[in-house]
Design a protein around this motif. Structure first.
Motif, PDB file in Angstrom:
ATOM      1  N   LEU A 146      39.889  21.096  46.293  1.00  0.00           N
ATOM      2  CA  LEU A 146      40.149  22.438  47.080  1.00  0.00           C
ATOM      3  C   LEU A 146      38.550  22.944  47.471  1.00  0.00           C
ATOM      4  O   LEU A 146      38.520  23.152  48.599  1.00  0.00           O
ATOM      5  N   ALA A 147      37.861  22.965  46.503  1.00  0.00           N
ATOM      6  CA  ALA A 147      36.424  23.508  46.594  1.00  0.00           C
ATOM      7  C   ALA A 147      35.896  22.677  47.715  1.00  0.00           C
ATOM      8  O   ALA A 147      35.090  23.238  48.709  1.00  0.00           O
ATOM      9  N   LYS A 148      35.841  21.230  47.585  1.00  0.00           N
ATOM     10  CA  LYS A 148      35.218  20.349  48.559  1.00  0.00           C
ATOM     11  C   LYS A 148      35.870  20.631  50.094  1.00  0.00           C
ATOM     12  O   LYS A 148      35.165  20.613  50.962  1.00  0.00           O
ATOM     13  N   ALA A 149      37.129  20.904  49.976  1.00  0.00           N
ATOM     14  CA  ALA A 149      37.620  20.932  51.250  1.00  0.00           C
ATOM     15  C   ALA A 149      37.424  22.372  51.896  1.00  0.00           C
ATOM     16  O   ALA A 149      37.295  22.373  53.211  1.00  0.00           O
ATOM     17  N   ILE A 150      37.328  23.407  51.200  1.00  0.00           N
ATOM     18  CA  ILE A 150      36.767  24.737  51.768  1.00  0.00           C
ATOM     19  C   ILE A 150      35.326  24.564  52.206  1.00  0.00           C
ATOM     20  O   ILE A 150      35.074  25.118  53.195  1.00  0.00           O
ATOM     21  N   ALA A 151      34.544  23.931  51.440  1.00  0.00           N
ATOM     22  CA  ALA A 151      33.240  23.892  51.653  1.00  0.00           C
ATOM     23  C   ALA A 151      33.008  22.999  53.273  1.00  0.00           C
ATOM     24  O   ALA A 151      32.045  23.234  53.956  1.00  0.00           O
ATOM     25  N   ALA A 152      33.887  21.947  53.382  1.00  0.00           N
ATOM     26  CA  ALA A 152      33.747  21.322  54.371  1.00  0.00           C
ATOM     27  C   ALA A 152      34.631  21.858  55.843  1.00  0.00           C
ATOM     28  O   ALA A 152      34.681  21.582  56.852  1.00  0.00           O
ATOM     29  N   GLY A 153      35.185  23.207  55.405  1.00  0.00           N
ATOM     30  CA  GLY A 153      35.850  23.857  56.717  1.00  0.00           C
ATOM     31  C   GLY A 153      37.134  23.280  56.798  1.00  0.00           C
ATOM     32  O   GLY A 153      37.618  23.479  57.899  1.00  0.00           O
ATOM     33  N   GLU A 154      37.702  22.291  55.887  1.00  0.00           N
ATOM     34  CA  GLU A 154      39.054  21.729  56.199  1.00  0.00           C
ATOM     35  C   GLU A 154      40.241  22.605  55.218  1.00  0.00           C
ATOM     36  O   GLU A 154      41.288  22.266  55.628  1.00  0.00           O
ATOM     37  N   ALA A 155      39.792  23.761  54.849  1.00  0.00           N
ATOM     38  CA  ALA A 155      40.738  24.504  54.169  1.00  0.00           C
ATOM     39  C   ALA A 155      40.352  25.818  54.122  1.00  0.00           C
ATOM     40  O   ALA A 155      39.214  26.287  54.361  1.00  0.00           O
ATOM     41  N   PRO A 156      41.464  27.039  54.420  1.00  0.00           N
ATOM     42  CA  PRO A 156      40.874  28.387  54.554  1.00  0.00           C
ATOM     43  C   PRO A 156      40.507  28.846  53.080  1.00  0.00           C
ATOM     44  O   PRO A 156      40.560  28.306  52.067  1.00  0.00           O
ATOM     45  N   THR A 157      39.595  29.876  53.182  1.00  0.00           N
ATOM     46  CA  THR A 157      39.041  30.379  52.050  1.00  0.00           C
ATOM     47  C   THR A 157      39.989  31.226  50.978  1.00  0.00           C
ATOM     48  O   THR A 157      39.664  31.248  49.860  1.00  0.00           O
ATOM     49  N   ASN A 158      41.234  31.509  51.427  1.00  0.00           N
ATOM     50  CA  ASN A 158      42.038  32.104  50.663  1.00  0.00           C
ATOM     51  C   ASN A 158      43.096  31.240  50.326  1.00  0.00           C
ATOM     52  O   ASN A 158      44.415  31.437  50.110  1.00  0.00           O
ATOM     53  N   ALA A 159      42.879  29.654  50.409  1.00  0.00           N
ATOM     54  CA  ALA A 159      44.027  28.816  50.076  1.00  0.00           C
ATOM     55  C   ALA A 159      44.593  28.767  48.611  1.00  0.00           C
ATOM     56  O   ALA A 159      45.653  28.212  48.369  1.00  0.00           O
ATOM     57  N   CYS A 160      43.695  29.095  47.798  1.00  0.00           N
ATOM     58  CA  CYS A 160      44.147  29.078  46.317  1.00  0.00           C
ATOM     59  C   CYS A 160      45.059  30.368  46.093  1.00  0.00           C
ATOM     60  O   CYS A 160      44.745  31.443  46.125  1.00  0.00           O
ATOM     61  N   PRO A 161      46.392  29.905  45.569  1.00  0.00           N
ATOM     62  CA  PRO A 161      47.251  31.085  45.374  1.00  0.00           C
ATOM     63  C   PRO A 161      47.127  31.736  44.091  1.00  0.00           C
ATOM     64  O   PRO A 161      47.566  32.914  43.778  1.00  0.00           O
ATOM     65  N   VAL A 162      46.291  31.306  42.993  1.00  0.00           N
ATOM     66  CA  VAL A 162      45.920  31.832  41.988  1.00  0.00           C
ATOM     67  C   VAL A 162      45.062  32.494  42.025  1.00  0.00           C
ATOM     68  O   VAL A 162      45.022  33.658  41.226  1.00  0.00           O
ATOM     69  N   ALA A 163      43.913  32.425  42.650  1.00  0.00           N
ATOM     70  CA  ALA A 163      42.852  33.112  42.528  1.00  0.00           C
ATOM     71  C   ALA A 163      42.984  34.570  42.971  1.00  0.00           C
ATOM     72  O   ALA A 163      42.237  35.597  42.329  1.00  0.00           O
ATOM     73  N   GLY A 164      43.689  34.977  43.922  1.00  0.00           N
ATOM     74  CA  GLY A 164      43.909  36.453  44.118  1.00  0.00           C
ATOM     75  C   GLY A 164      42.772  36.619  45.498  1.00  0.00           C
ATOM     76  O   GLY A 164      42.113  36.034  45.591  1.00  0.00           O
ATOM     77  N   ALA A 165      43.106  37.937  45.829  1.00  0.00           N
ATOM     78  CA  ALA A 165      42.360  38.297  46.842  1.00  0.00           C
ATOM     79  C   ALA A 165      40.794  38.671  46.741  1.00  0.00           C
ATOM     80  O   ALA A 165      40.028  38.329  47.476  1.00  0.00           O
ATOM     81  N   GLU A 166      40.710  39.116  45.740  1.00  0.00           N
ATOM     82  CA  GLU A 166      39.158  39.381  45.138  1.00  0.00           C
ATOM     83  C   GLU A 166      38.490  38.391  45.330  1.00  0.00           C
ATOM     84  O   GLU A 166      37.383  38.078  45.740  1.00  0.00           O
ATOM     85  N   GLN A 167      38.791  37.030  44.667  1.00  0.00           N
ATOM     86  CA  GLN A 167      38.213  35.920  44.459  1.00  0.00           C
ATOM     87  C   GLN A 167      38.178  35.195  46.032  1.00  0.00           C
ATOM     88  O   GLN A 167      37.015  34.629  46.350  1.00  0.00           O
ATOM     89  N   ALA A 168      39.174  35.422  46.680  1.00  0.00           N
ATOM     90  CA  ALA A 168      39.048  35.054  48.353  1.00  0.00           C
ATOM     91  C   ALA A 168      38.009  35.569  48.905  1.00  0.00           C
ATOM     92  O   ALA A 168      37.388  34.833  49.775  1.00  0.00           O
TER      93      ALA A 168
END
Length: 263
Positions: free
Chosen positions: A62-84
């Motif tokens: 997921l980290a790789k996908a976000i960094a490449a712009g292939e996933a939204p920054t809030n894609a992780c359901p566990v991390a929560g709004a603050e981490q997003a």
């Protein structure tokens, strides 16, 4: 050993070490893998549960996908709004707030409300029981079998079987979706955390058959539809469905429901 021998041996070892060091340095430069600094920062902000709720193989993917712009920054359901938000800051983009979702089990057929057609003695696993004709011992074949496959799938201790049916603790649920994938009856769905009224039934049978199977099943009477002033509830396939984009939590549907299946 003479002094000359010791000096020669020392020189040989030293030169050999120097050559090996140079070769390793050259090999490292030639075969090194470029690492995106943003990817590393994002990975540090992800929780590390590797639950797969984001749709990727794990937090590294997921980290790789976000960094490449292939996933939204809030894609992780566990991390929560603050981490997003922190991840959005790393990416230099505007944070998109997402309404918190939680899993919900569409069944109210507890042991005291549902009828039983036979006694089952076997492996406590919903997917295996689903292969048996009739899908378990309960008369309603659409409801929760209560054998806890969803419990085994949940990594957050957010779902338990209480009085014969699975119940989600919405304070612990992180919306990873594992329980949804595990349920063979497709009983579990995501609903907004703030939603106050939900339909606890999954039966597609008509009213008469529902009553014969369970005291807490939706009979498709349409009373909830007639009493909703916001057009937020409809009956499809003999079951009431709430449109949470329209629902104002007024509670009239629950108040008028004759079988009290809207809770």
């Amino acid at each position: 050993m003479s002094i000359e021998g010791i000096i020669v041996a020392t020189l040989i070892v030293g030169v050999t070490g120097l050559i090996i060091g140079l070769l390793l340095g050259l090999a490292g430069e030639k075969f090194k893998v470029e690492v995106d600094e943003k990817e590393l920062q994002i990975r540090d902000l992800l929780p590390g549960n590797n639950c797969g709720g984001c749709g990727f193989a794990g937090c590294d993917a997921l980290a790789k996908a976000i960094a490449a712009g292939e996933a939204p920054t809030n894609a992780c359901p566990v991390a929560g709004a603050e981490q997003a938000k922190l991840i959005s800051d790393v990416m230099g983009v505007e944070n998109e707030e997402k309404e918190k979702q939680v899993a919900f089990v569409k069944c109210a057929g507890t042991c005291d409300k549902t009828n039983v057609k036979y006694n089952y003695y076997g492996i406590a696993d919903c997917k295996k029981v689903a292969l048996i004709p009739g899908k378990g011992d309960k008369t309603c074949s659409y409801g929760c079998m209560g054998y806890g496959s969803c419990i085994k799938a949940c990594s957050f201790d957010a779902i338990h079987v209480v009085n014969g049916i699975a119940v989600v603790d919405k304070e612990k649920c992180v919306a990873c979706g594992k329980c949804i994938k595990e349920c063979p009856n497709n009983l579990i769905e995501f609903v907004p955390y703030k939603s106050e009224y939900r339909v606890r039934c999954n039966s597609k049978d008509k009213g008469k058959e529902v009553k014969l199977a369970c005291k807490a099943g939706c009979i498709g009477c349409m009373i909830c539809v007639k009493n909703c002033e916001d057009d937020a509830i409809s009956v499809v396939d003999n079951i009431a469905h709430i449109d949470y984009n329209k629902c104002t939590n007024c509670g009239k549907c629950a108040e008028k429901c004759p079988v009290k299946v809207i809770v």
